[in-house]
Design a protein around this motif. Sequence first.
Motif, PDB file in Angstrom:
ATOM      1  N   ALA A   1       0.389  -1.500   0.096  1.00 16.15           N
ATOM      2  CA  ALA A   1       0.179  -0.086   0.257  1.00 16.15           C
ATOM      3  C   ALA A   1       0.829   1.602  -0.215  1.00 16.15           C
ATOM      4  CB  ALA A   1      -1.109   0.216   0.809  1.00 16.15           C
ATOM      5  N   LEU A   2       2.145   1.496   0.629  1.00 13.76           N
ATOM      6  CA  LEU A   2       3.101   2.982   0.732  1.00 13.76           C
ATOM      7  C   LEU A   2       3.596   2.509  -0.504  1.00 13.76           C
ATOM      8  CD1 LEU A   2       4.642   2.214   4.071  1.00 13.76           C
ATOM      9  CD2 LEU A   2       3.156   3.568   3.452  1.00 13.76           C
ATOM     10  N   ASN A   3       3.671   1.223  -1.148  1.00 17.99           N
ATOM     11  CA  ASN A   3       4.363   1.469  -2.733  1.00 17.99           C
ATOM     12  C   ASN A   3       3.247   2.327  -3.786  1.00 17.99           C
ATOM     13  OD1 ASN A   3       6.919   0.083  -1.957  1.00 17.99           O
ATOM     14  ND2 ASN A   3       6.881  -1.323  -3.704  1.00 17.99           N
ATOM     15  N   ALA A   4       2.090   1.633  -3.637  1.00 20.77           N
ATOM     16  CA  ALA A   4       0.855   2.438  -4.049  1.00 20.77           C
ATOM     17  C   ALA A   4       0.956   4.402  -4.014  1.00 20.77           C
ATOM     18  CB  ALA A   4       0.418   1.907  -4.350  1.00 20.77           C
ATOM     19  N   VAL A   5       1.385   4.675  -2.674  1.00 23.91           N
ATOM     20  CA  VAL A   5       0.864   6.102  -2.189  1.00 23.91           C
ATOM     21  C   VAL A   5       1.717   6.661  -3.222  1.00 23.91           C
ATOM     22  CG1 VAL A   5       1.576   7.644  -0.292  1.00 23.91           C
ATOM     23  CG2 VAL A   5       0.041   5.558   0.193  1.00 23.91           C
ATOM     24  N   PHE A   6       3.447   5.635  -2.849  1.00 28.77           N
ATOM     25  CA  PHE A   6       4.328   6.658  -3.199  1.00 28.77           C
ATOM     26  C   PHE A   6       4.297   7.434  -5.118  1.00 28.77           C
ATOM     27  CE2 PHE A   6       6.990   5.842   0.539  1.00 28.77           C
ATOM     28  CZ  PHE A   6       7.412   6.946   0.637  1.00 28.77           C
ATOM     29  N   SER A   7       3.727   5.881  -5.131  1.00 25.15           N
ATOM     30  CA  SER A   7       2.993   5.950  -6.815  1.00 25.15           C
ATOM     31  C   SER A   7       2.650   6.612  -7.132  1.00 25.15           C
ATOM     32  CB  SER A   7       2.986   4.801  -7.205  1.00 25.15           C
ATOM     33  OG  SER A   7       3.679   3.920  -7.698  1.00 25.15           O
ATOM     34  N   VAL A   8       1.351   7.331  -6.426  1.00 26.72           N
ATOM     35  CA  VAL A   8       0.428   8.080  -6.675  1.00 26.72           C
ATOM     36  C   VAL A   8       0.678  10.039  -6.625  1.00 26.72           C
ATOM     37  CG1 VAL A   8      -2.127   9.321  -5.996  1.00 26.72           C
ATOM     38  CG2 VAL A   8      -1.741   6.456  -6.254  1.00 26.72           C
ATOM     39  N   ILE A   9       2.065   9.797  -5.729  1.00 27.86           N
ATOM     40  CA  ILE A   9       2.935  10.976  -5.226  1.00 27.86           C
ATOM     41  C   ILE A   9       3.791  11.783  -6.205  1.00 27.86           C
ATOM     42  CG2 ILE A   9       4.577  11.828  -4.194  1.00 27.86           C
ATOM     43  CD1 ILE A   9       2.936  10.584  -1.264  1.00 27.86           C
ATOM     44  N   SER A  10       4.021  10.250  -6.729  1.00 20.77           N
ATOM     45  CA  SER A  10       5.285  10.371  -8.006  1.00 20.77           C
ATOM     46  C   SER A  10       4.859  11.412  -9.082  1.00 20.77           C
ATOM     47  CB  SER A  10       5.867   9.393  -8.455  1.00 20.77           C
ATOM     48  OG  SER A  10       7.150   9.343  -9.812  1.00 20.77           O
ATOM     49  N   ILE A  11       3.364  10.630  -9.780  1.00 22.49           N
ATOM     50  CA  ILE A  11       2.323  10.766 -10.874  1.00 22.49           C
ATOM     51  C   ILE A  11       2.176  12.207 -10.590  1.00 22.49           C
ATOM     52  CG2 ILE A  11       0.422  10.356 -11.739  1.00 22.49           C
ATOM     53  CD1 ILE A  11       0.629   7.312 -11.139  1.00 22.49           C
ATOM     54  N   ASN A  12       1.134  12.542  -9.851  1.00 22.55           N
ATOM     55  CA  ASN A  12       0.891  14.184  -9.086  1.00 22.55           C
ATOM     56  C   ASN A  12       2.179  15.188  -8.787  1.00 22.55           C
ATOM     57  OD1 ASN A  12      -2.170  13.831  -8.723  1.00 22.55           O
ATOM     58  ND2 ASN A  12      -1.566  11.833  -8.043  1.00 22.55           N
ATOM     59  N   ASN A  13       3.009  14.820  -8.716  1.00 20.29           N
ATOM     60  CA  ASN A  13       3.989  15.609  -8.656  1.00 20.29           C
ATOM     61  C   ASN A  13       5.531  15.553 -10.224  1.00 20.29           C
ATOM     62  OD1 ASN A  13       4.286  17.116  -6.070  1.00 20.29           O
ATOM     63  ND2 ASN A  13       3.326  15.084  -5.693  1.00 20.29           N
ATOM     64  N   ASN A  14       5.003  13.941 -10.935  1.00 15.30           N
ATOM     65  CA  ASN A  14       5.714  14.334 -11.778  1.00 15.30           C
ATOM     66  C   ASN A  14       7.326  14.336 -10.982  1.00 15.30           C
ATOM     67  OD1 ASN A  14       3.914  14.648 -14.411  1.00 15.30           O
ATOM     68  ND2 ASN A  14       3.930  16.652 -14.153  1.00 15.30           N
ATOM     69  N   LEU A  15       7.367  13.637 -10.447  1.00 19.58           N
ATOM     70  CA  LEU A  15       8.854  13.834  -9.616  1.00 19.58           C
ATOM     71  C   LEU A  15       9.230  12.154  -8.760  1.00 19.58           C
ATOM     72  CD1 LEU A  15      11.004  14.993  -8.402  1.00 19.58           C
ATOM     73  CD2 LEU A  15       9.829  14.682  -5.931  1.00 19.58           C
ATOM     74  N   ILE A  16      10.436  11.418  -9.799  1.00 18.96           N
ATOM     75  CA  ILE A  16      10.781   9.850  -9.305  1.00 18.96           C
ATOM     76  C   ILE A  16      11.844  10.332  -8.546  1.00 18.96           C
ATOM     77  CG2 ILE A  16      11.491   8.503 -10.283  1.00 18.96           C
ATOM     78  CD1 ILE A  16      11.257   9.562 -12.843  1.00 18.96           C
ATOM     79  N   PRO A  17      11.432   9.455  -7.308  1.00 13.90           N
ATOM     80  CA  PRO A  17      12.294   9.552  -5.689  1.00 13.90           C
ATOM     81  C   PRO A  17      13.414   8.735  -6.302  1.00 13.90           C
ATOM     82  CG  PRO A  17       9.600   8.781  -5.660  1.00 13.90           C
ATOM     83  CD  PRO A  17      10.316   8.910  -7.089  1.00 13.90           C
ATOM     84  N   ALA A  18      14.310   9.389  -5.366  1.00 18.38           N
ATOM     85  CA  ALA A  18      15.687   8.686  -5.121  1.00 18.38           C
ATOM     86  C   ALA A  18      15.580   7.293  -4.104  1.00 18.38           C
ATOM     87  CB  ALA A  18      16.751   9.872  -4.593  1.00 18.38           C
ATOM     88  N   THR A  19      16.913   6.129  -4.766  1.00 15.17           N
ATOM     89  CA  THR A  19      17.196   5.682  -3.485  1.00 15.17           C
ATOM     90  C   THR A  19      18.098   5.366  -2.242  1.00 15.17           C
ATOM     91  OG1 THR A  19      16.277   3.660  -5.285  1.00 15.17           O
ATOM     92  CG2 THR A  19      18.177   3.124  -3.277  1.00 15.17           C
ATOM     93  N   LEU A  20      17.286   5.867  -1.652  1.00 14.85           N
ATOM     94  CA  LEU A  20      18.896   6.419  -0.713  1.00 14.85           C
ATOM     95  C   LEU A  20      19.669   5.606  -0.365  1.00 14.85           C
ATOM     96  CD1 LEU A  20      16.185   8.305   2.232  1.00 14.85           C
ATOM     97  CD2 LEU A  20      17.022   9.203   0.484  1.00 14.85           C
ATOM     98  N   PHE A  21      20.756   6.299  -0.064  1.00 15.68           N
ATOM     99  CA  PHE A  21      22.478   5.370   0.596  1.00 15.68           C
ATOM    100  C   PHE A  21      23.068   4.436  -0.363  1.00 15.68           C
ATOM    101  CE2 PHE A  21      19.088   5.532   4.339  1.00 15.68           C
ATOM    102  CZ  PHE A  21      20.122   6.443   4.753  1.00 15.68           C
ATOM    103  N   HIS A  22      22.400   4.382  -2.008  1.00 18.13           N
ATOM    104  CA  HIS A  22      22.492   3.781  -2.916  1.00 18.13           C
ATOM    105  C   HIS A  22      23.480   4.380  -3.944  1.00 18.13           C
ATOM    106  CE1 HIS A  22      22.332   1.208  -6.196  1.00 18.13           C
ATOM    107  NE2 HIS A  22      22.755   2.417  -6.980  1.00 18.13           N
TER     108      HIS A  22
END
Length: 218
Positions: free
Chosen positions: A153-174
Amino acid sequence: GGFEVLSPFIVAGFNSLQLVSKKECKPFDINRNGLNPGEGAALLLMESEESARDRKAEPIARIKGFGDALDGYHFTRAHPEGKGLVTAIKKAMNIAQIKKQTIDTIHLHGTATLINDSSEYIACKTIFGRNLPEIPAYSTKSMTGHTFGASGALNAVFSVISINNNLIPATLFHEKLDPAFPGLSILKKPVMKYKIRNVLSLSLGFGGEAHALIISRV
Protein backbone atom coordinates in the motif's frame (compact mmCIF):
# COMPACT_ATOMS: atom_id res chain seq x y z
CA GLY A 1 -4.49 -0.78 2.41
CA GLY A 2 -2.10 -2.33 4.87
CA PHE A 3 -0.36 -1.77 8.18
CA GLU A 4 2.50 -3.08 10.24
CA VAL A 5 3.45 -2.53 13.87
CA LEU A 6 6.90 -3.72 14.84
CA SER A 7 7.11 -6.29 17.59
CA PRO A 8 9.89 -8.44 19.09
CA PHE A 9 8.39 -11.40 17.20
CA ILE A 10 8.75 -9.68 13.80
CA VAL A 11 12.28 -8.41 14.47
CA ALA A 12 13.45 -11.74 15.92
CA GLY A 13 11.91 -13.64 13.01
CA PHE A 14 13.73 -11.64 10.35
CA ASN A 15 16.95 -11.75 12.37
CA SER A 16 16.69 -15.53 12.44
CA LEU A 17 16.45 -15.50 8.64
CA GLN A 18 19.63 -13.36 8.56
CA LEU A 19 17.85 -10.73 6.49
CA VAL A 20 18.29 -7.69 8.77
CA SER A 21 21.10 -5.25 8.10
CA LYS A 22 22.86 -3.41 10.92
CA LYS A 23 23.55 -0.57 8.47
CA GLU A 24 21.43 1.46 6.07
CA CYS A 25 19.17 -0.35 3.61
CA LYS A 26 20.85 -0.15 0.18
CA PRO A 27 18.61 -1.72 -2.47
CA PHE A 28 20.47 -3.01 -5.55
CA ASP A 29 23.79 -1.68 -4.25
CA ILE A 30 26.88 -3.86 -4.50
CA ASN A 31 27.28 -3.56 -0.71
CA ARG A 32 23.67 -4.30 0.21
CA ASN A 33 23.32 -6.79 3.04
CA GLY A 34 19.71 -6.78 4.13
CA LEU A 35 16.62 -4.86 5.12
CA ASN A 36 15.77 -2.41 7.88
CA PRO A 37 12.49 -3.34 9.64
CA GLY A 38 9.97 -0.50 9.61
CA GLU A 39 6.39 0.16 10.57
CA GLY A 40 3.66 2.16 8.92
CA ALA A 41 0.17 2.23 7.47
CA ALA A 42 -1.43 3.33 4.23
CA LEU A 43 -4.94 3.25 2.80
CA LEU A 44 -6.24 4.22 -0.61
CA LEU A 45 -9.90 4.51 -1.57
CA MET A 46 -10.75 2.83 -4.87
CA GLU A 47 -13.88 3.94 -6.68
CA SER A 48 -15.44 3.28 -10.06
CA GLU A 49 -15.23 6.01 -12.69
CA GLU A 50 -19.02 6.28 -12.70
CA SER A 51 -19.23 6.74 -8.94
CA ALA A 52 -16.53 9.39 -8.92
CA ARG A 53 -18.29 11.27 -11.72
CA ASP A 54 -21.65 11.13 -9.94
CA ARG A 55 -20.26 12.73 -6.79
CA LYS A 56 -18.06 15.16 -8.75
CA ALA A 57 -14.89 13.79 -7.20
CA GLU A 58 -11.45 14.49 -8.65
CA PRO A 59 -9.51 11.20 -8.78
CA ILE A 60 -5.80 11.48 -8.04
CA ALA A 61 -4.80 8.41 -10.07
CA ARG A 62 -6.17 5.38 -11.85
CA ILE A 63 -5.48 1.67 -11.41
CA LYS A 64 -5.08 0.74 -15.04
CA GLY A 65 -3.76 -2.80 -14.60
CA PHE A 66 -3.07 -5.37 -11.90
CA GLY A 67 -1.64 -8.85 -11.72
CA ASP A 68 -0.65 -11.39 -9.12
CA ALA A 69 1.01 -14.79 -9.03
CA LEU A 70 2.28 -17.39 -6.60
CA ASP A 71 5.29 -19.34 -7.80
CA GLY A 72 5.56 -21.40 -4.57
CA TYR A 73 9.31 -21.74 -5.03
CA HIS A 74 10.32 -21.49 -1.36
CA PHE A 75 8.88 -20.65 2.07
CA THR A 76 10.60 -17.25 2.16
CA ARG A 77 12.65 -16.72 -1.02
CA ALA A 78 11.46 -15.50 -4.39
CA HIS A 79 12.14 -17.65 -7.45
CA PRO A 80 15.72 -16.92 -8.62
CA GLU A 81 14.46 -16.14 -12.13
CA GLY A 82 11.55 -14.05 -10.88
CA LYS A 83 8.98 -16.29 -12.56
CA GLY A 84 6.08 -15.25 -10.34
CA LEU A 85 6.81 -11.57 -10.82
CA VAL A 86 7.13 -11.98 -14.59
CA THR A 87 3.66 -13.55 -14.62
CA ALA A 88 2.21 -10.76 -12.44
CA ILE A 89 3.66 -7.99 -14.63
CA LYS A 90 2.40 -9.64 -17.82
CA LYS A 91 -1.09 -9.89 -16.32
CA ALA A 92 -1.05 -6.23 -15.31
CA MET A 93 0.13 -5.03 -18.71
CA ASN A 94 -2.41 -7.22 -20.48
CA ILE A 95 -5.28 -5.75 -18.43
CA ALA A 96 -3.95 -2.21 -18.88
CA GLN A 97 -3.53 -2.78 -22.62
CA ILE A 98 -0.36 -0.71 -22.74
CA LYS A 99 3.05 -1.29 -24.27
CA LYS A 100 6.17 -1.63 -22.16
CA GLN A 101 7.55 1.56 -23.71
CA THR A 102 4.83 3.58 -21.94
CA ILE A 103 5.99 2.66 -18.42
CA ASP A 104 7.69 5.84 -17.18
CA THR A 105 9.15 4.52 -13.93
CA ILE A 106 9.24 1.36 -11.80
CA HIS A 107 8.66 1.35 -8.06
CA LEU A 108 10.68 -1.73 -7.14
CA HIS A 109 10.01 -3.92 -4.12
CA GLY A 110 13.73 -3.47 -3.40
CA THR A 111 14.39 -5.01 0.01
CA ALA A 112 18.20 -4.90 -0.33
CA THR A 113 18.45 -8.63 0.37
CA LEU A 114 20.82 -10.52 -1.90
CA ILE A 115 18.37 -12.98 -3.43
CA ASN A 116 15.22 -10.86 -3.68
CA ASP A 117 16.91 -7.94 -5.42
CA SER A 118 18.46 -10.33 -7.92
CA SER A 119 15.14 -12.08 -8.58
CA GLU A 120 13.38 -8.76 -9.10
CA TYR A 121 16.06 -7.51 -11.50
CA ILE A 122 15.86 -10.66 -13.63
CA ALA A 123 12.06 -10.34 -13.80
CA CYS A 124 12.31 -6.72 -14.96
CA LYS A 125 15.02 -7.62 -17.47
CA THR A 126 12.83 -10.43 -18.82
CA ILE A 127 9.89 -8.06 -19.33
CA PHE A 128 11.61 -4.90 -20.56
CA GLY A 129 14.76 -6.25 -22.20
CA ARG A 130 16.74 -3.55 -23.98
CA ASN A 131 14.21 -0.91 -22.85
CA LEU A 132 15.12 -1.40 -19.17
CA PRO A 133 18.00 1.16 -19.07
CA GLU A 134 15.57 3.86 -20.26
CA ILE A 135 13.18 3.37 -17.32
CA PRO A 136 14.15 5.11 -14.05
CA ALA A 137 13.64 2.79 -11.06
CA TYR A 138 13.68 3.24 -7.30
CA SER A 139 12.93 1.61 -3.95
CA THR A 140 11.42 3.62 -1.10
CA LYS A 141 12.33 0.96 1.48
CA SER A 142 15.57 2.89 1.76
CA MET A 143 13.41 5.66 3.30
CA THR A 144 10.76 3.78 5.26
CA GLY A 145 12.39 0.47 6.02
CA HIS A 146 10.54 -2.69 5.05
CA THR A 147 7.04 -2.23 6.43
CA PHE A 148 6.01 -5.80 5.55
CA GLY A 149 2.18 -5.84 5.57
CA ALA A 150 2.04 -2.11 4.78
CA SER A 151 4.67 -2.09 2.04
CA GLY A 152 2.42 -2.77 -0.96
CA ALA A 153 0.00 0.00 0.00
CA LEU A 154 2.87 2.39 0.76
CA ASN A 155 4.38 1.64 -2.64
CA ALA A 156 1.06 2.58 -4.23
CA VAL A 157 0.91 5.85 -2.27
CA PHE A 158 4.45 6.75 -3.33
CA SER A 159 3.48 5.96 -6.94
CA VAL A 160 0.44 8.25 -6.79
CA ILE A 161 2.52 11.07 -5.30
CA SER A 162 5.11 10.54 -8.02
CA ILE A 163 2.47 10.88 -10.75
CA ASN A 164 0.87 13.98 -9.26
CA ASN A 165 4.20 15.74 -8.76
CA ASN A 166 5.94 14.45 -11.90
CA LEU A 167 8.76 13.48 -9.58
CA ILE A 168 10.71 10.22 -9.49
CA PRO A 169 12.21 9.62 -6.01
CA ALA A 170 15.78 8.65 -5.30
CA THR A 171 16.88 5.43 -3.62
CA LEU A 172 18.58 6.64 -0.47
CA PHE A 173 22.05 5.32 0.45
CA HIS A 174 22.51 3.79 -3.01
CA GLU A 175 26.16 4.33 -3.95
CA LYS A 176 27.28 1.74 -6.52
CA LEU A 177 25.07 -0.51 -8.60
CA ASP A 178 25.76 -4.22 -8.27
CA PRO A 179 27.42 -5.20 -11.59
CA ALA A 180 25.09 -8.21 -11.65
CA PHE A 181 22.30 -5.75 -12.55
CA PRO A 182 23.49 -4.12 -15.82
CA GLY A 183 21.02 -1.67 -17.30
CA LEU A 184 19.06 -1.07 -14.08
CA SER A 185 18.62 2.69 -13.75
CA ILE A 186 18.59 3.27 -9.99
CA LEU A 187 18.33 6.97 -9.20
CA LYS A 188 20.68 8.48 -6.61
CA LYS A 189 18.87 11.83 -6.74
CA PRO A 190 15.19 12.72 -7.36
CA VAL A 191 14.37 13.55 -10.97
CA MET A 192 11.62 15.79 -12.31
CA LYS A 193 9.95 14.45 -15.44
CA TYR A 194 7.77 16.37 -17.87
CA LYS A 195 4.80 14.08 -17.40
CA ILE A 196 4.63 10.74 -15.61
CA ARG A 197 1.84 8.70 -17.18
CA ASN A 198 2.29 5.15 -15.89
CA VAL A 199 4.08 3.75 -12.84
CA LEU A 200 4.69 0.03 -12.43
CA SER A 201 4.58 -0.75 -8.69
CA LEU A 202 5.93 -4.15 -7.60
CA SER A 203 5.49 -6.09 -4.35
CA LEU A 204 6.75 -9.49 -3.23
CA GLY A 205 5.86 -11.70 -0.27
CA PHE A 206 6.76 -14.94 1.43
CA GLY A 207 5.83 -18.19 -0.26
CA GLY A 208 6.43 -16.76 -3.73
CA GLU A 209 3.77 -14.05 -3.71
CA ALA A 210 4.21 -11.53 -6.51
CA HIS A 211 2.06 -8.50 -7.28
CA ALA A 212 2.16 -5.80 -9.94
CA LEU A 213 0.10 -2.62 -10.22
CA ILE A 214 0.06 -0.17 -13.10
CA ILE A 215 -0.94 3.16 -11.59
CA SER A 216 -1.68 5.84 -14.15
CA ARG A 217 -2.41 9.53 -14.55
CA VAL A 218 -6.13 10.31 -14.78
